[in-house]
Design a protein around this motif. Structure first.
Motif, PDB file in Angstrom:
ATOM      1  N   PRO A 104      31.708  30.472  47.612  1.00 15.25           N
ATOM      2  CA  PRO A 104      31.155  31.079  48.828  1.00 15.25           C
ATOM      3  C   PRO A 104      30.394  32.353  48.495  1.00 15.25           C
ATOM      4  O   PRO A 104      30.599  32.980  47.452  1.00 15.25           O
ATOM      5  CB  PRO A 104      32.401  31.361  49.678  1.00 15.25           C
ATOM      6  N   GLN A 105      29.529  32.752  49.399  1.00 14.52           N
ATOM      7  CA  GLN A 105      28.663  33.895  49.156  1.00 14.52           C
ATOM      8  C   GLN A 105      29.438  35.201  48.937  1.00 14.52           C
ATOM      9  O   GLN A 105      29.088  35.971  48.036  1.00 14.52           O
ATOM     10  CB  GLN A 105      27.683  34.053  50.335  1.00 14.52           C
ATOM     11  N   PRO A 106      30.493  35.511  49.706  1.00 11.80           N
ATOM     12  CA  PRO A 106      31.233  36.755  49.434  1.00 11.80           C
ATOM     13  C   PRO A 106      31.839  36.808  48.037  1.00 11.80           C
ATOM     14  O   PRO A 106      31.869  37.880  47.406  1.00 11.80           O
ATOM     15  CB  PRO A 106      32.320  36.768  50.514  1.00 11.80           C
ATOM     16  N   LEU A 107      32.301  35.681  47.521  1.00  7.90           N
ATOM     17  CA  LEU A 107      32.856  35.669  46.164  1.00  7.90           C
ATOM     18  C   LEU A 107      31.763  35.831  45.121  1.00  7.90           C
ATOM     19  O   LEU A 107      31.976  36.415  44.060  1.00  7.90           O
ATOM     20  CB  LEU A 107      33.641  34.378  45.930  1.00  7.90           C
ATOM     21  N   ARG A 108      30.574  35.322  45.405  1.00  8.75           N
ATOM     22  CA  ARG A 108      29.460  35.521  44.476  1.00  8.75           C
ATOM     23  C   ARG A 108      29.091  37.000  44.388  1.00  8.75           C
ATOM     24  O   ARG A 108      28.745  37.510  43.314  1.00  8.75           O
ATOM     25  CB  ARG A 108      28.237  34.724  44.928  1.00  8.75           C
ATOM     26  N   GLU A 109      29.161  37.701  45.491  1.00  5.58           N
ATOM     27  CA  GLU A 109      28.836  39.125  45.475  1.00  5.58           C
ATOM     28  C   GLU A 109      29.850  39.926  44.664  1.00  5.58           C
ATOM     29  O   GLU A 109      29.492  40.930  44.036  1.00  5.58           O
ATOM     30  CB  GLU A 109      28.785  39.641  46.918  1.00  5.58           C
ATOM     31  N   PHE A 110      31.101  39.479  44.663  1.00  7.11           N
ATOM     32  CA  PHE A 110      32.101  40.161  43.851  1.00  7.11           C
ATOM     33  C   PHE A 110      31.779  40.077  42.361  1.00  7.11           C
ATOM     34  O   PHE A 110      32.076  41.000  41.591  1.00  7.11           O
ATOM     35  CB  PHE A 110      33.497  39.567  44.098  1.00  7.11           C
ATOM     36  N   LEU A 111      31.185  38.975  41.948  1.00  4.68           N
ATOM     37  CA  LEU A 111      30.879  38.791  40.529  1.00  4.68           C
ATOM     38  C   LEU A 111      29.804  39.758  40.032  1.00  4.68           C
ATOM     39  O   LEU A 111      29.655  39.953  38.824  1.00  4.68           O
ATOM     40  CB  LEU A 111      30.427  37.348  40.273  1.00  4.68           C
ATOM     41  N   LEU A 112      29.053  40.367  40.924  1.00  2.00           N
ATOM     42  CA  LEU A 112      28.010  41.308  40.534  1.00  2.00           C
ATOM     43  C   LEU A 112      28.541  42.718  40.311  1.00  2.00           C
ATOM     44  O   LEU A 112      27.802  43.586  39.839  1.00  2.00           O
ATOM     45  CB  LEU A 112      26.909  41.341  41.609  1.00  2.00           C
ATOM     46  N   LEU A 113      29.799  42.970  40.676  1.00  2.29           N
ATOM     47  CA  LEU A 113      30.381  44.303  40.556  1.00  2.29           C
ATOM     48  C   LEU A 113      30.986  44.510  39.176  1.00  2.29           C
ATOM     49  O   LEU A 113      31.326  43.549  38.475  1.00  2.29           O
ATOM     50  CB  LEU A 113      31.457  44.512  41.626  1.00  2.29           C
ATOM     51  N   SER A 114      31.138  45.779  38.808  1.00  2.00           N
ATOM     52  CA  SER A 114      31.872  46.118  37.583  1.00  2.00           C
ATOM     53  C   SER A 114      33.371  46.002  37.850  1.00  2.00           C
ATOM     54  O   SER A 114      33.806  46.006  39.013  1.00  2.00           O
ATOM     55  CB  SER A 114      31.521  47.542  37.148  1.00  2.00           C
ATOM     56  N   PRO A 115      34.209  45.897  36.828  1.00  2.00           N
ATOM     57  CA  PRO A 115      35.653  45.798  37.065  1.00  2.00           C
ATOM     58  C   PRO A 115      36.220  46.969  37.851  1.00  2.00           C
ATOM     59  O   PRO A 115      37.056  46.779  38.745  1.00  2.00           O
ATOM     60  CB  PRO A 115      36.224  45.726  35.645  1.00  2.00           C
ATOM     61  N   GLN A 116      35.774  48.191  37.554  1.00  2.00           N
ATOM     62  CA  GLN A 116      36.283  49.352  38.284  1.00  2.00           C
ATOM     63  C   GLN A 116      35.879  49.291  39.755  1.00  2.00           C
ATOM     64  O   GLN A 116      36.692  49.556  40.647  1.00  2.00           O
ATOM     65  CB  GLN A 116      35.760  50.640  37.650  1.00  2.00           C
ATOM     66  N   SER A 117      34.634  48.929  40.017  1.00  2.00           N
ATOM     67  CA  SER A 117      34.171  48.842  41.407  1.00  2.00           C
ATOM     68  C   SER A 117      34.880  47.717  42.148  1.00  2.00           C
ATOM     69  O   SER A 117      35.191  47.848  43.351  1.00  2.00           O
ATOM     70  CB  SER A 117      32.656  48.624  41.444  1.00  2.00           C
ATOM     71  N   PHE A 118      35.137  46.629  41.460  1.00  2.00           N
ATOM     72  CA  PHE A 118      35.825  45.489  42.095  1.00  2.00           C
ATOM     73  C   PHE A 118      37.226  45.891  42.547  1.00  2.00           C
ATOM     74  O   PHE A 118      37.613  45.672  43.706  1.00  2.00           O
ATOM     75  CB  PHE A 118      35.869  44.322  41.109  1.00  2.00           C
ATOM     76  N   ILE A 119      38.023  46.503  41.658  1.00  2.51           N
ATOM     77  CA  ILE A 119      39.388  46.896  42.015  1.00  2.51           C
ATOM     78  C   ILE A 119      39.377  47.986  43.084  1.00  2.51           C
ATOM     79  O   ILE A 119      40.201  47.988  44.020  1.00  2.51           O
ATOM     80  CB  ILE A 119      40.145  47.360  40.762  1.00  2.51           C
ATOM     81  N   SER A 120      38.459  48.928  42.983  1.00  2.00           N
ATOM     82  CA  SER A 120      38.380  49.989  43.989  1.00  2.00           C
ATOM     83  C   SER A 120      38.058  49.425  45.370  1.00  2.00           C
ATOM     84  O   SER A 120      38.606  49.894  46.392  1.00  2.00           O
ATOM     85  CB  SER A 120      37.321  51.010  43.583  1.00  2.00           C
ATOM     86  N   LYS A 121      37.211  48.407  45.429  1.00  4.88           N
ATOM     87  CA  LYS A 121      36.873  47.798  46.720  1.00  4.88           C
ATOM     88  C   LYS A 121      38.077  47.074  47.307  1.00  4.88           C
ATOM     89  O   LYS A 121      38.333  47.170  48.532  1.00  4.88           O
ATOM     90  CB  LYS A 121      35.704  46.830  46.536  1.00  4.88           C
ATOM     91  N   LEU A 122      38.840  46.372  46.507  1.00  7.69           N
ATOM     92  CA  LEU A 122      40.049  45.707  47.008  1.00  7.69           C
ATOM     93  C   LEU A 122      41.064  46.725  47.508  1.00  7.69           C
ATOM     94  O   LEU A 122      41.724  46.520  48.549  1.00  7.69           O
ATOM     95  CB  LEU A 122      40.672  44.841  45.903  1.00  7.69           C
ATOM     96  N   TYR A 123      41.204  47.817  46.785  1.00  6.07           N
ATOM     97  CA  TYR A 123      42.180  48.852  47.155  1.00  6.07           C
ATOM     98  C   TYR A 123      41.790  49.518  48.479  1.00  6.07           C
ATOM     99  O   TYR A 123      42.629  49.715  49.373  1.00  6.07           O
ATOM    100  CB  TYR A 123      42.253  49.878  46.036  1.00  6.07           C
ATOM    101  N   THR A 124      40.524  49.831  48.637  1.00  4.78           N
ATOM    102  CA  THR A 124      40.066  50.458  49.890  1.00  4.78           C
ATOM    103  C   THR A 124      40.247  49.514  51.071  1.00  4.78           C
ATOM    104  O   THR A 124      40.638  49.938  52.178  1.00  4.78           O
ATOM    105  CB  THR A 124      38.589  50.861  49.747  1.00  4.78           C
ATOM    106  N   ARG A 125      39.983  48.248  50.866  1.00  5.69           N
ATOM    107  CA  ARG A 125      40.142  47.272  51.954  1.00  5.69           C
ATOM    108  C   ARG A 125      41.608  47.124  52.364  1.00  5.69           C
ATOM    109  O   ARG A 125      41.936  47.025  53.560  1.00  5.69           O
ATOM    110  CB  ARG A 125      39.575  45.929  51.500  1.00  5.69           C
ATOM    111  N   SER A 126      42.512  47.144  51.394  1.00  5.99           N
ATOM    112  CA  SER A 126      43.942  47.035  51.721  1.00  5.99           C
ATOM    113  C   SER A 126      44.435  48.276  52.466  1.00  5.99           C
ATOM    114  O   SER A 126      45.258  48.167  53.390  1.00  5.99           O
ATOM    115  CB  SER A 126      44.748  46.823  50.440  1.00  5.99           C
TER     116      SER A 126
END
Length: 434
Positions: A104-126
């Motif tokens: 899906p498109q939202p998961l494709r957008e996650f693949l464009l992030l760096s590892p630090q940005s990816f984890i930070s985005k999950l943490y902020t959302r939680s």
């Protein structure tokens, strides 16, 4: 899937009709729907069906907004389970190499992030998901359940970002206990601390900091601290052993093999090889060398002592006899480098050479110019000036008559004029000094 969609639509219709007073029947229906969707989503995730799992996650979080007030509500358990499942799915997709075309498109957008940005985005959302919206404050980790924190820290370790996991854990530890309805002591605290001390900090190489942290910690029991220290020491020893194995050993350079000295060839082989090939060896003539003086002989002997061979008259006689013989080779080949003939033909300098070198040393171009001006140009100018002025003193008249009587040549007159100019200069200088 059609039943789940109809149920979601029914729940949304009931919520829209009664936005401020949700009925207990509607809440129970929502919980049942979420549980049914969760079972299907967990089964799809175990079968690696990412598209269906993501679709069910989207449908579930449409029913799971942030809580309105701090007190717990019946949806807290479902909110925690669904958030953990979403973190696990997204981390699995991010850390693996799935088929991008089927994502899906939202998961494709996650693949464009760096590892630090990816984890930070999950943490902020939680944080936004569990912070009550009625408090009108910034999302805080004080409301974050320890299970969700553990899932986030485990995800940071999986994608090799333990520094982000450390920041999330330390933020949670600093803000825990602000609200009684959020469990943060006892078993939740022990689990978070175990993950922090045995997985996060060791991956950052903070072995000494872990020991210091455990020494100051006062909530764990002594038995639990002992278990953590033993496990930490075992991990540290294993890490040192792995480092020792991975470190390449320095290669020892082999000792140089001594080269054996070359054997001197026999006279027969030396003679035949010298006749057949053009080598760098030189033929030593039988004629005697020119005699050298004692000093030159000593210097030449010390300079070529390693390369020359002195022959006695008997050897030179034997060489002549060998040259005249038809059974032996025509010349005797020397196995030493050629002697520099310049050392042997040095002649003592002659008198003319010494005089020339003396004048070359003292009579430079500047000195010759100075002497020419002093001894030639000044007398000539003095003579010319005297003749132009025609001022003749009585002594000059007597001197001129005497010179005319003597009949001297022009060179004699120039010389006399030079001497006279020098004497006049000295006399004038002495008079001025007096």
């Amino acid at each position: 899937m059609a039943t789940a969609t109809m149920t979601v639509a029914t729940v949304l219709t009931s919520d829209t009709a009664l936005p401020h007073k949700p009925s207990s029947k509607g809440s129970s229906s929502t919980e049942a729907t979420l549980q049914s969707l969760y079972n299907r989503a967990a089964r799809a995730f175990l079968h690696r069906d990412i598209a269906i799992t993501f679709t069910l996650l989207t449908a579930a979080f449409a029913l799971l907004p942030a809580p309105l007030s701090p007190p717990p509500d019946p949806l807290d358990i479902h909110r925690r389970k669904w958030d953990i499942l979403r973190i696990t799915l997204e981390t699995t997709v991010f850390s693996s190499t799935p088929d991008i075309a089927g994502l899906p498109q939202p998961l494709r957008e996650f693949l464009l992030l760096s590892p630090q940005s990816f984890i930070s985005k999950l943490y902020t959302r939680s944080l936004a998901l569990f912070t009550p919206s009625s408090l009108y404050r910034k999302p805080s980790s004080a409301f974050l359940p320890h299970q969700v924190l553990i899932a986030l820290v485990a995800s940071s370790i999986k994608i090799d970002c333990p520094n982000v996991g450390r920041e999330m854990t330390e933020d949670w530890l600093s803000k825990r206990g602000q609200y009684d309805f959020v469990p943060s002591t006892g078993e939740p605290y022990n689990k978070v601390l175990e993950l922090y001390c045995l997985h996060v900090l060791p991956r950052l190489g903070e072995w000494e900091y872990v020991k210091e942290f455990l020494s100051y910690e006062n909530e764990l029991s002594s038995d639990r601290k002992r278990e953590l220290r033993l496990a930490l020491e075992a991990q540290h020893a294993q890490a040192l052993e792995n480092t020792r194995r991975e470190t390449p050993k320095p290669e020892i350079a082999p000792s140089p093999t001594p080269i054996p000295p070359l054997r001197s060839p026999s006279p027969a082989s030396s003679s035949s090889s010298s006749l057949s090939t053009t080598s760098t060896r030189t033929a030593v003539p039988a004629s005697p060398r020119p005699k050298l003086t004692r000093r030159e002989s000593a210097s030449s002997t010390s300079a070529v002592s390693d390369t020359t061979v002195t022959r006695s008259p008997r050897q030179r006689h034997n060489q002549k006899m060998a040259r005249g013989s038809s059974n032996t080779s025509g010349v005797r080949i020397s196995r030493v480098p050629p002697v520099d003939n310049s050392l042997a033909t040095v002649q003592p300098p002659t008198s003319l050479t010494l005089i020339r070198s003396y004048f070359n040393h003292y009579l430079t171009a500047n000195r010759i110019t100075t002497l020419s001006v002093l001894f030639f140009l000044i007398p000539v100018l003095s003579l010319i000036l005297r003749r132009r002025r025609r001022l003749e003193t009585p002594s000059d008249s007597v001197r001129r008559k005497l010179l005319e009587a003597r009949g001297d040549s022009i060179m004699r007159r120039l010389w006399n004029e030079l001497v006279r100019a020098i004497l006049d200069t000295v006399r004038m200088g002495g008079g001025g000094l007096a």
